[in-house]
Design a protein around this motif. Sequence first.
Motif, PDB file in Angstrom:
ATOM      1  N   LEU A 155     101.924  30.265  17.025  1.00  0.00           N
ATOM      2  CA  LEU A 155     103.209  30.923  17.460  1.00  0.00           C
ATOM      3  C   LEU A 155     104.149  29.963  17.807  1.00  0.00           C
ATOM      4  N   SER A 156     105.462  29.648  17.417  1.00  0.00           N
ATOM      5  CA  SER A 156     106.547  28.740  17.689  1.00  0.00           C
ATOM      6  C   SER A 156     107.554  29.824  18.402  1.00  0.00           C
ATOM      7  N   LEU A 157     108.080  29.490  19.330  1.00  0.00           N
ATOM      8  CA  LEU A 157     109.205  30.510  20.073  1.00  0.00           C
ATOM      9  C   LEU A 157     110.227  29.866  20.822  1.00  0.00           C
ATOM     10  N   ARG A 158     111.308  30.305  21.026  1.00  0.00           N
ATOM     11  CA  ARG A 158     112.195  29.720  21.914  1.00  0.00           C
ATOM     12  C   ARG A 158     112.968  31.234  22.076  1.00  0.00           C
ATOM     13  N   ALA A 159     113.643  30.979  23.254  1.00  0.00           N
ATOM     14  CA  ALA A 159     114.288  32.270  23.960  1.00  0.00           C
ATOM     15  C   ALA A 159     115.476  32.075  24.726  1.00  0.00           C
ATOM     16  N   PRO A 160     116.658  31.383  24.077  1.00  0.00           N
ATOM     17  CA  PRO A 160     117.726  31.130  25.008  1.00  0.00           C
ATOM     18  C   PRO A 160     118.337  32.284  25.368  1.00  0.00           C
ATOM     19  N   TYR A 161     119.317  32.230  26.259  1.00  0.00           N
ATOM     20  CA  TYR A 161     120.024  33.565  26.483  1.00  0.00           C
ATOM     21  C   TYR A 161     121.331  33.266  26.847  1.00  0.00           C
ATOM     22  N   PHE A 162     122.413  34.393  26.671  1.00  0.00           N
ATOM     23  CA  PHE A 162     123.649  34.573  26.747  1.00  0.00           C
ATOM     24  C   PHE A 162     124.259  35.662  27.520  1.00  0.00           C
ATOM     25  N   TYR A 163     125.184  35.543  28.478  1.00  0.00           N
ATOM     26  CA  TYR A 163     125.616  36.896  29.138  1.00  0.00           C
ATOM     27  C   TYR A 163     126.442  37.716  28.305  1.00  0.00           C
ATOM     28  N   ALA A 164     125.964  38.830  28.234  1.00  0.00           N
ATOM     29  CA  ALA A 164     126.692  40.028  27.500  1.00  0.00           C
ATOM     30  C   ALA A 164     127.703  40.777  28.627  1.00  0.00           C
ATOM     31  N   ALA A 165     127.408  40.718  29.717  1.00  0.00           N
ATOM     32  CA  ALA A 165     128.220  41.246  30.985  1.00  0.00           C
ATOM     33  C   ALA A 165     127.715  40.758  32.307  1.00  0.00           C
ATOM     34  N   ILE A 188     118.367  41.830  29.736  1.00  0.00           N
ATOM     35  CA  ILE A 188     117.572  41.826  30.918  1.00  0.00           C
ATOM     36  C   ILE A 188     118.420  41.227  32.171  1.00  0.00           C
ATOM     37  N   ALA A 189     118.216  41.723  33.321  1.00  0.00           N
ATOM     38  CA  ALA A 189     118.977  41.230  34.407  1.00  0.00           C
ATOM     39  C   ALA A 189     118.588  39.762  34.970  1.00  0.00           C
ATOM     40  N   PRO A 190     119.412  39.285  35.544  1.00  0.00           N
ATOM     41  CA  PRO A 190     119.071  37.807  36.141  1.00  0.00           C
ATOM     42  C   PRO A 190     117.910  37.964  37.028  1.00  0.00           C
ATOM     43  N   GLY A 191     116.917  36.956  37.010  1.00  0.00           N
ATOM     44  CA  GLY A 191     115.849  36.974  37.793  1.00  0.00           C
ATOM     45  C   GLY A 191     114.727  35.962  36.996  1.00  0.00           C
ATOM     46  N   LYS A 192     113.472  35.883  37.796  1.00  0.00           N
ATOM     47  CA  LYS A 192     112.402  35.285  37.256  1.00  0.00           C
ATOM     48  C   LYS A 192     111.523  36.088  36.609  1.00  0.00           C
ATOM     49  N   TYR A 193     111.009  35.501  35.347  1.00  0.00           N
ATOM     50  CA  TYR A 193     110.026  36.317  34.593  1.00  0.00           C
ATOM     51  C   TYR A 193     109.110  35.549  33.831  1.00  0.00           C
ATOM     52  N   THR A 194     108.069  36.080  33.478  1.00  0.00           N
ATOM     53  CA  THR A 194     106.868  35.678  32.505  1.00  0.00           C
ATOM     54  C   THR A 194     107.144  36.463  31.307  1.00  0.00           C
ATOM     55  N   LEU A 195     107.630  35.830  30.134  1.00  0.00           N
ATOM     56  CA  LEU A 195     107.794  36.497  29.207  1.00  0.00           C
ATOM     57  C   LEU A 195     106.383  36.311  28.201  1.00  0.00           C
ATOM     58  N   LYS A 196     105.956  37.467  27.580  1.00  0.00           N
ATOM     59  CA  LYS A 196     104.866  37.340  26.839  1.00  0.00           C
ATOM     60  C   LYS A 196     105.186  37.971  25.596  1.00  0.00           C
ATOM     61  N   VAL A 197     104.600  37.417  24.330  1.00  0.00           N
ATOM     62  CA  VAL A 197     105.108  37.970  23.030  1.00  0.00           C
ATOM     63  C   VAL A 197     103.823  38.014  22.092  1.00  0.00           C
ATOM     64  N   VAL A 198     103.586  39.093  21.666  1.00  0.00           N
ATOM     65  CA  VAL A 198     102.230  39.013  20.800  1.00  0.00           C
ATOM     66  C   VAL A 198     102.650  39.567  19.535  1.00  0.00           C
ATOM     67  N   LEU A 199     102.201  39.122  18.449  1.00  0.00           N
ATOM     68  CA  LEU A 199     102.575  39.297  16.829  1.00  0.00           C
ATOM     69  C   LEU A 199     101.175  39.425  16.094  1.00  0.00           C
ATOM     70  N   VAL A 258     118.799  37.894  25.554  1.00  0.00           N
ATOM     71  CA  VAL A 258     117.935  36.942  25.066  1.00  0.00           C
ATOM     72  C   VAL A 258     117.852  36.981  23.424  1.00  0.00           C
ATOM     73  N   ASN A 259     118.240  35.704  22.776  1.00  0.00           N
ATOM     74  CA  ASN A 259     118.152  35.549  21.228  1.00  0.00           C
ATOM     75  C   ASN A 259     116.707  34.984  20.982  1.00  0.00           C
ATOM     76  N   LEU A 260     115.628  35.682  21.061  1.00  0.00           N
ATOM     77  CA  LEU A 260     114.240  35.314  20.660  1.00  0.00           C
ATOM     78  C   LEU A 260     114.279  34.925  19.179  1.00  0.00           C
ATOM     79  N   ALA A 261     113.785  33.523  18.966  1.00  0.00           N
ATOM     80  CA  ALA A 261     113.234  33.088  17.802  1.00  0.00           C
ATOM     81  C   ALA A 261     111.819  32.746  17.351  1.00  0.00           C
ATOM     82  N   ALA A 262     111.000  33.266  16.685  1.00  0.00           N
ATOM     83  CA  ALA A 262     109.904  32.811  16.671  1.00  0.00           C
ATOM     84  C   ALA A 262     109.409  32.669  15.084  1.00  0.00           C
TER      85      ALA A 262
END
Length: 322
Positions: free
Chosen positions: A46-56, A132-143, A62-66
């Motif tokens: 699985l290839s994945l990128r998760a760039p983010y942009f502020y909505a407010a 998502i709110a600002p902070g430090k996370y671990t993102l897990k994606v399952v397909l 997060v604009n996830l692409a996989a």
Amino acid sequence: MERSGVNVRARSGYCDVRGSDLLAGKVEGKTLEAIAASPQAGSVPLSLRAPYFYAAPDVARVNLAAEIPGDAINFEKEKGEFHSDVNVLGIAYREDGSVGARFSDTVKLDVPKKEAKEYAKGTFPYQNTFEIAPGKYTLKVVLSAGGESYAKYEMPLVIEPYNGKQFQLSSVALSDKLTPVSELAASLDAALLDEKPPLVVKGSNNGQAMDFKVTPSPTNHFSRDDKVALYVEVYEPALLAKIDDTRVGIVYNVVDRKTNQQVYRSPTMLVNAFAQAGNPVIPVGTLLPLDKIQAGDYRLEVTARDSAGNASPVRTTDFVLN
């Protein structure tokens, strides 16, 4: 309606809006949750990128692409076609193990029998967005790819704070898929109904002004012959003023990851032309000069500045050039 810094979207008529967590409470969702919690790796790449942009302020989108290989999808024959339900789950865990955000989805995939072999040679792309709110996370994606096979991806996700009053820069997305908005009226309308506005930037084609939809790459692997754009958003609160002459620009460096040496530095690119009056968000897109860069593994570093002396943190993303 007149209000600075606010985007208004309207609908003509009623339409059901898809939820952001379609598999919550369902057997399929619980199965993916168990896989996400398991230390076992997936059986499908699985290839994945998760760039983010502020909505407010204090809200990032997060604009996830996989993508996974097309031949990893397990199809069942239905009425002369090949059908598969591809289930997807994403969970962003805070450092204390609690859930900061999640989404789940089912993609119903139908491929005509005569096209099945050709489909297997390509890839299955997947895009989604979540807030998502600002902070430090671990993102897990399952397909799930049907049957017993599944893909799994885990990555750190760090969202920097943004209070709406500071000069700021989003993360960086790279794209080799730029599509004129005029060709996407129906799909854009559906995205807005789903409350998932696409990334759109001003551009031109054959000298004619044109808006383009930017689709982030899930791999950041490109050929030197590709047309690849970087996309960022600059957040300039000075633009909320009725009269403002603040100049805003970005600059980027391309650094060889193996030697840590800079191989290209852009001139400062003024981005005021991308701005809209009364809106602090400046969507910026520009093509990378890949003809000036040799094949290799690189890091792209982007910084924004304004004439008032404000400077953003450096935002980076890696890419491979073949």
